[in-house]
Design a protein around this motif. Structure first.
Motif, PDB file in Angstrom:
ATOM      1  N   THR A  90       0.820  -1.213   0.000  1.00 23.89           N
ATOM      2  CA  THR A  90       0.000   0.000   0.000  1.00 23.89           C
ATOM      3  C   THR A  90       0.858   1.270   0.000  1.00 23.89           C
ATOM      4  O   THR A  90       0.373   2.328  -0.346  1.00 23.89           O
ATOM      5  CB  THR A  90      -0.931   0.067   1.243  1.00 23.89           C
ATOM      6  N   THR A 120     -12.808 -11.640   4.031  1.00 28.82           N
ATOM      7  CA  THR A 120     -13.358 -10.399   3.492  1.00 28.82           C
ATOM      8  C   THR A 120     -14.801 -10.619   3.038  1.00 28.82           C
ATOM      9  O   THR A 120     -15.626  -9.709   3.053  1.00 28.82           O
ATOM     10  CB  THR A 120     -12.460  -9.843   2.360  1.00 28.82           C
ATOM     11  N   MET A 177     -18.930  -3.838   5.550  1.00 24.39           N
ATOM     12  CA  MET A 177     -18.257  -2.599   5.119  1.00 24.39           C
ATOM     13  C   MET A 177     -18.110  -1.610   6.273  1.00 24.39           C
ATOM     14  O   MET A 177     -17.091  -0.935   6.396  1.00 24.39           O
ATOM     15  CB  MET A 177     -19.087  -1.923   4.020  1.00 24.39           C
ATOM     16  N   GLU A 184     -15.142   0.933   7.395  1.00 27.93           N
ATOM     17  CA  GLU A 184     -15.355   2.383   7.244  1.00 27.93           C
ATOM     18  C   GLU A 184     -15.010   3.136   8.517  1.00 27.93           C
ATOM     19  O   GLU A 184     -14.602   4.283   8.478  1.00 27.93           O
ATOM     20  CB  GLU A 184     -16.818   2.662   6.844  1.00 27.93           C
ATOM     21  N   TYR A 186      -7.111   3.783   8.228  1.00 25.91           N
ATOM     22  CA  TYR A 186      -7.381   4.090   6.813  1.00 25.91           C
ATOM     23  C   TYR A 186      -7.522   5.596   6.629  1.00 25.91           C
ATOM     24  O   TYR A 186      -6.879   6.207   5.775  1.00 25.91           O
ATOM     25  CB  TYR A 186      -8.653   3.370   6.354  1.00 25.91           C
ATOM     26  N   GLU A 192      -6.943   3.533  -1.950  1.00 25.50           N
ATOM     27  CA  GLU A 192      -7.106   2.320  -2.753  1.00 25.50           C
ATOM     28  C   GLU A 192      -7.746   1.211  -1.928  1.00 25.50           C
ATOM     29  O   GLU A 192      -7.722   1.238  -0.694  1.00 25.50           O
ATOM     30  CB  GLU A 192      -5.733   1.871  -3.278  1.00 25.50           C
ATOM     31  N   HIS A 193      -8.241   0.191  -2.657  1.00 26.85           N
ATOM     32  CA  HIS A 193      -8.954  -0.868  -1.954  1.00 26.85           C
ATOM     33  C   HIS A 193      -8.048  -1.633  -0.991  1.00 26.85           C
ATOM     34  O   HIS A 193      -8.471  -2.045   0.091  1.00 26.85           O
ATOM     35  CB  HIS A 193      -9.609  -1.827  -2.960  1.00 26.85           C
ATOM     36  N   PHE A 208      -7.942   0.097   2.218  1.00 28.01           N
ATOM     37  CA  PHE A 208      -9.237  -0.026   2.896  1.00 28.01           C
ATOM     38  C   PHE A 208      -9.393  -1.418   3.523  1.00 28.01           C
ATOM     39  O   PHE A 208      -9.875  -1.570   4.647  1.00 28.01           O
ATOM     40  CB  PHE A 208     -10.350   0.230   1.867  1.00 28.01           C
ATOM     41  N   ALA A 209      -8.934  -2.437   2.776  1.00 19.28           N
ATOM     42  CA  ALA A 209      -9.108  -3.818   3.237  1.00 19.28           C
ATOM     43  C   ALA A 209      -7.940  -4.283   4.115  1.00 19.28           C
ATOM     44  O   ALA A 209      -7.902  -5.444   4.545  1.00 19.28           O
ATOM     45  CB  ALA A 209      -9.245  -4.739   2.020  1.00 19.28           C
TER      46      ALA A 209
END
Ligand code: ADP
Ligand code: TRP
Length: 323
Positions: A45, A93, A98, A102, A107, A118-119, A122-123
């Protein structure tokens, strides 16, 4: 107890990493079944140059070995040597709401610091949950900033167990291991020491750089003779990590009574840091001179880690029906 923790290869390790995490890794490897790894999937990341990522992975391995991780006592591996991690991350996942991601502060922090939204970022907590659950970890030594990730890990594990467990536990629930008095090591600007704030003192900086950085530590302008409050002084908090007990008591008294200046404190701190890591510095030079030995440690650990991971992944695959 199965102890597990990971550290990202995203730059040189600093003294916040040492006191917040690595020292606990070293202590916990005695008498426990310890797994420590270099989290290179996570570093994707932020590190976008392949050569640099490889170099950072090597550097972190060497740093950990020099700081006392003993391959006879702990399994020191590289995250991507166990590709089972990413498969488990997908199983997890698929059951992660979500909303849980969030509300993850790391993040938001990282996007605010300029990392692209980017995902993968986030993940990130789901991948971290996979790291932890894949090894049936009981205890995860980390700094305070990782507490929320550990909570998400437990929530995801419970949800997976609830959906698929049929009354039995698929995943073991891990506990964080966070030492209060070193939970947040301050940087030279008084904020949390962190690579992303560029306020770090690196463990293996050369002595001249350590002295220079210590001189830059931000203080107020209380004169030498005036009393000072050690509890609110980040220079004192850093000094406390390195000073022997008798020296600490003496300095604390001189703080409260007046008579010690910040200049003297900075010099004493720098010499304390240099001395503290002198042995590790020598061991590091040895490891760096013998990269084949590092590769051997890495390969043997990968095999052990993979064996442990396979058993848990098979359990999760069977439970969810993707076997
Ligand atoms: P950074 O914030 O510099 O990017 P990492 O997020 O890579 O550091 O942290 C690696 C480990 O070191 C984590 O367990 C983290 O909690 C711990 N850690 C990092 N900075 C500090 C600090 N200033 N004080 C205490 N622990 C820290
Ligand atoms: N997110 C952690 C950090 O930034 C690194 C990490 C990745 C980790 N996977 C882990 C820590 C699993 C503990 C357990 O410091």
């Amino acid at each position: 107890m199965r102890v597990l923790s990971g550290i990202q290869p995203s730059g040189a390790l600093h003294i916040g990493n040492y006191f917040g995490a690595i020292r606990q890794y070293v202590a916990l490897q005695q008498g426990n079944d310890a797994f420590y790894f270099v989290a290179n999937y996570h570093a994707l990341t932020s590190v976008r140059n392949a050569e640099q990522l490889r170099r950072y992975v090597f550097d972190v391995l060497v740093d950990l070995l020099s700081l006392g991780i003993d391959p006879e006592h702990a399994t020191l591996f590289v995250q991507s040597d166990v590709p089972e991690t990413t498969e488990l991350a997908w199983l997890l996942t698929s059951v992660t709401p979500m909303g849980w991601l969030e509300k993850a502060v790391s993040y938001k922090d990282k996007v605010q610091q300029g990392l692209p939204a980017e995902h993968g970022l986030f993940a990130y907590p789901v991948l971290q949950a996979a790291d932890i659950l894949l090894y049936d970890a009981d205890v995860v030594p980390v700094g305070q900033d990782q507490k929320q990730h550990l909570e998400i890990t437990r929530d995801v594990a419970e949800r997976f167990n609830h959906i698929y467990g049929k009354g039995e536990e698929v995943f073991r629930l891990p506990k964080p291991y966070i030492l209060d008095h070193v939970a947040v090591v301050p940087g030279v600007d008084g904020r949390k020491m962190s690579k992303s704030y560029q306020n770090t003192i690196e463990i293996f900086d050369d002595p001249a750089t350590i002295r220079k950085k210590c001189k830059k530590i931000v203080t107020d302008s209380t004169p030498v003779e005036a009393p000072k409050n050690p509890e609110t002084c980040s220079l004192f908090s850093l000094f406390k990590l390195f000073a022997p007990a008798d020296e600490l008591a003496d300095v604390e008294r001189r703080y409260r009574e007046g008579g010690i200046g910040y200049g003297e404190m900075k010099t004493r701190l720098a010499e304390g840091i240099i001395l503290h890591f002198a042995g590790a510095r020598e061991r590091r030079a040895e490891w760096v001179a013998h990269p084949a030995r590092v590769a051997e440690v890495r390969a043997a650990a990968a095999e052990r880690a993979r064996r442990a991971a396979r058993a848990v992944l098979d359990r999760a695959r069977a439970a969810s029906g993707v076997d």
